[in-house]
Scaffold this motif. Structure first.
Motif, PDB file in Angstrom:
ATOM      1  N   CYS A 194       0.853  -1.192   0.000  1.00  0.00           N
ATOM      2  CA  CYS A 194       0.000   0.000   0.000  1.00  0.00           C
ATOM      3  C   CYS A 194       0.887   1.239   0.000  1.00  0.00           C
ATOM      4  O   CYS A 194       1.866   1.305   0.748  1.00  0.00           O
ATOM      5  CB  CYS A 194      -0.895  -0.019   1.241  1.00  0.00           C
ATOM      6  N   GLU A 196       0.295   3.980   1.267  1.00  0.00           N
ATOM      7  CA  GLU A 196       0.166   4.660   2.574  1.00  0.00           C
ATOM      8  C   GLU A 196       1.305   4.140   3.464  1.00  0.00           C
ATOM      9  O   GLU A 196       1.414   2.931   3.674  1.00  0.00           O
ATOM     10  CB  GLU A 196      -1.195   4.290   3.171  1.00  0.00           C
ATOM     11  N   CYS A 199       0.787   1.666   6.413  1.00  0.00           N
ATOM     12  CA  CYS A 199      -0.107   0.532   6.162  1.00  0.00           C
ATOM     13  C   CYS A 199       0.710  -0.749   5.966  1.00  0.00           C
ATOM     14  O   CYS A 199       1.557  -0.829   5.084  1.00  0.00           O
ATOM     15  CB  CYS A 199      -0.945   0.799   4.917  1.00  0.00           C
ATOM     16  N   CYS A 221      -6.090  -1.228  -1.782  1.00  0.00           N
ATOM     17  CA  CYS A 221      -6.023  -1.427  -0.328  1.00  0.00           C
ATOM     18  C   CYS A 221      -7.433  -1.380   0.265  1.00  0.00           C
ATOM     19  O   CYS A 221      -8.186  -0.445   0.011  1.00  0.00           O
ATOM     20  CB  CYS A 221      -5.141  -0.379   0.338  1.00  0.00           C
ATOM     21  N   HIS A 224      -7.369   1.873   2.807  1.00  0.00           N
ATOM     22  CA  HIS A 224      -7.081   3.218   2.295  1.00  0.00           C
ATOM     23  C   HIS A 224      -7.650   3.471   0.907  1.00  0.00           C
ATOM     24  O   HIS A 224      -7.612   4.601   0.426  1.00  0.00           O
ATOM     25  CB  HIS A 224      -5.570   3.464   2.317  1.00  0.00           C
TER      26      HIS A 224
HETATM   27 ZN   LIG Z   1      -3.466   0.630   3.002  1.00  0.00          ZN
END
Ligand SMILES: [Zn+2]
Length: 382
Positions: A194, A196, A199, A221, A224
């Motif tokens: 991910c 992010e 994450c 994801c 997210h």
């Molecule tokens: Zn994520």
């Protein structure tokens, strides 16, 4: 015909898996979906029971009306929508699950269900389905466009078949099945990351690697909602189950290229003593068998003091006779095969092709189709 629809499950003698019937191309006129197939089923129930008012309660997946354009006759979608509004048809997210719930209510102890679905993915939760021959009726085409109802022999599905069906249900939930019910291996066979930064849902090092959710053809994801980046190939793996007195006591994952000792308490490997009564554990060697994988094939080798027995399953998963394993020689360990370390202590393989950690996240998935036996993934060990 509507007088056959009392609008309440506890007033009905028969439940109908409506999506299954409406989509069954072997019945009635051609086309992807036809409500006429349901009318033919009700007519068959009238003939079967000799009761023109036989009460029927249809349960439909929400996806049945969702794909309303697939009805050959557009009036079918309108009729169905009205029936749902009037409560004559129950519309739910997962019809199989709801039907089984209704069948288990005491007031419905004699209710039978019309379906062609063998409900393989539900047998762990509803063990009574195994071997049942009298609670399900399958519609089959009769003479001159009619429909007959025949008792559906649910048969007994093996543990490996049920596991595989669970797994397909999990893939389906994530949008990872193609139309042909084949998993999208180009996505499943890889790890993902991910964007992010914090994450770790897809990080193999986290020990809990989720399957990506496919959104408009892109692995995404779950939390997210962002497209995932490719993080390299996912190693092939297989799952072993330790069965103690017929129940699954633990699951272990073995990866391609690994060599794992299994025994009472091996220096490095899978220790079983915590699962066993001391008297039973004493019959198992510290290192009892070694399980290894090369070239995508799982093998087992006896290295014990008191010996190991094995029985091999045939193609349908039925076990053959027990035989003693020759010591220090590899034997192929296939799906459905059983390796007995001591009476009541058996190693077997799960039909699942991904780690046990995923199972909990997957368990909430909707009912899947029954698993095609030829379904296979490049990532799975044979
Ligand atoms: Zn994520």
């Amino acid at each position: 015909m509507e007088h056959n629809l009392p609008g309440a499950a506890d007033l009905a003698d028969y439940l109908v898996d409506l999506s299954n019937v409406v989509r069954d191309r072997s019945l009635g006129a051609p086309g992807a979906r036809s409500l006429d197939r349901f009318r033919l089923v009700v007519r068959a129930l009238v003939r079967l029971t000799g009761d023109p008012d036989v009460p029927v309660y249809p349960v439909a997946d929400a996806s049945l009306l969702g794909g309303s354009r697939e009805f050959t006759d557009p009036r079918d979608a309108a009729t169905l929508r009205r029936w749902v509004e009037e409560g004559l048809v129950e519309e739910v997210g997962d019809a199989d699950r709801r039907i089984l719930e209704l069948m288990e209510m005491t007031s419905a102890a004699h209710t039978r269900t019309v379906t062609g679905d063998l409900l393989t993915g539900h047998r762990r939760e509803h063990p009574w389905i195994q071997g049942n021959t009298d609670r399900f009726l399958k519609p089959v085409a009769g003479p001159s466009g009619s429909v007959r109802l025949v008792p559906l022999d649910m048969g007994v599905r093996t543990e490996a078949e049920i596991s595989r069906s669970d797994e397909l249900a999990a893939f389906k939930k994530q949008g990872l099945l193609k139309g042909s019910q084949q998993p999208i291996s180009a996505v499943i066979n890889r790890f993902w990351r991910c964007p992010e930064r914090r994450c770790s849902l897809y990080d193999p090092r986290s020990g809990r690697v989720l399957l990506p959710r496919m959104l408009r053809g892109v692995p995404t994801c779950e939390v997210h909602g962002r497209p995932l980046a490719d993080a390299g190939p996912r190693p092939a793996m297989a799952q072993l189950k330790a069965m103690v007195d017929g129940g699954c006591a633990a699951r272990y994952t073995v990866e391609e290229g690994s060599r794992t000792a299994v025994g009472r308490n091996p220096a490095d490997g899978i220790a079983l003593y915590g699962l066993l009564a001391p008297k039973v554990a004493a019959r198992i060697s510290r290192e009892h068998v070694v399980v290894s994988t090369t070239d995508g094939i799982l093998r087992v080798r006896d290295v014990s003091t008191y010996g190991t027995r094995m029985r091999t399953a045939d193609r349908r998963g039925r076990p053959g006779p027990w035989e003693r394993l020759p010591r220090d020689r590899d034997r192929r360990f296939g799906l459905g095969d059983e390796v007995e370390l001591a009476p009541g202590v058996v190693l077997t393989r799960s039909g699942r092709r991904f780690p046990a950690e995923l199972a909990a996240a997957w368990r909430t998935g909707p009912a899947g189709p029954s698993a095609p036996p030829e379904a296979s993934l490049p990532t799975s060990l044979r």
